[in-house]
Design a protein around this motif. Structure first.
Motif: not given
Length: 297
Positions: A184-189
């Motif tokens: 996986v690459e970028e993460m957001a919550v």
């Protein structure tokens, strides 16, 4: 992109010629207006926004040397504080629930590190993992209260698990961790800190996990060349994807239902970052034009 679908039936007799004018109306969920929110002295690298501010921006400039500045700004665009680094090596950026900024960048003696700064531009804390060594740039994402989630992309030789490692930090100290099991690459919550959203390695799929590491769902973004851009989640749970190849923004529900899409124009090429505030206003950082554009719903 960004227009309402329109269907018109036309009947023509043999050898007849007609002129048809079609008025395109805005599609559902597309912005009412947009414009330059703030200009910067150099290319904008990253942007992150707390729900009600502040907004943090990193911008690279060659004026007087090679520097990266971390700007803290109000939602109106007023400068709150600034700190400068003698390097253009800045990675990911996030805003904690407290309003402080978490910035991943390179220190000459340690390599990539994650540091916390206040809106006034003062250094608050330095965070290290794995013996002062980050395998790659860390991807911080805001949580609630004193909790921060950090994504590391690397292979785990002990369990032979490839993919991302998500570390939950409390008071800037690692508390526990879990693995995605996929690249996986970028993460957001999301605003409730219950869901993590990831871009897949090919950037054409969004993966959704609980913040405790349980897989929930995934969906295709529907782009032939992959996203190649950024990921952000609004306070209403909407997921925004910025595509630097097609210079577009796509908006989805938290479960992947398409809600809206619109074109970014020239600012979509050289995309630096993407953020959403509590009013649903979308901020797009353009490295090529040295500015941040704000789209108003």
């Amino acid at each position: 992109l960004g227009y309402r679908d329109t269907t018109i039936s036309v009947s023509l007799s043999a050898a007849a010629k007609e002129t048809l004018t079609v008025t395109l109306g805005p599609g559902p969920g597309t912005p009412r207006s947009f414009g330059t929110w703030r200009e910067f002295p150099g290319g904008v690298r990253r942007i992150a926004a707390g729900p009600n501010g502040p907004v943090y921006v990193t911008a690279f400039t060659t004026v007087g040397g090679n520097y990266t500045d971390l700007f803290a700004l109000s939602l109106a665009g007023d400068l709150l504080g600034k700190v400068s680094f003698g390097s253009e090596s800045t990675g990911q950026l996030a805003v904690a629930a407290s309003g402080d900024a978490y910035l991943a960048h390179a220190l000459p003696s340690y390599g990539p590190v994650l540091e916390r700064y206040t809106a006034a531009g003062s250094h608050a804390a330095t965070i290290y993992y794995a013996g002062n060594y980050w395998p790659v740039w860390p991807h911080p994402a805001r949580g609630t209260g004193d909790t921060l989630l950090v994504l590391l992309n690397f292979s785990n030789p002990q369990s032979y698990t490839n993919g991302g490692k998500v570390v939950r930090c409390v008071n800037d100290q690692p508390a526990d961790a879990w693995y995605t099991g996929i690249e996986v690459e970028e993460m957001a919550v999301d605003g409730t800190a219950r869901r993590c959203y990831f871009m897949g390695e090919m950037r054409d799929t969004v993966y959704v996990f609980s913040t405790g590491g349980r897989p929930l769902t995934r969906w295709k973004a529907g782009l032939e060349r992959g996203l190649g851009g950024r990921l952000a989640v609004g306070v209403d749970g909407s997921v925004y994807l910025a595509d630097s190849y097609g210079a577009t923004i796509q908006r989805f529900s938290g479960d992947g239902a398409p809600l809206a899409a619109w074109a970014l124009g020239r600012d979509g090429f050289g995309l630096g970052g993407l953020a959403v505030d509590a009013q649903g206003r979308v901020y797009v950082a353009s490295y090529n034009s040295n500015r941040v554009i704000r789209y108003v719903p």
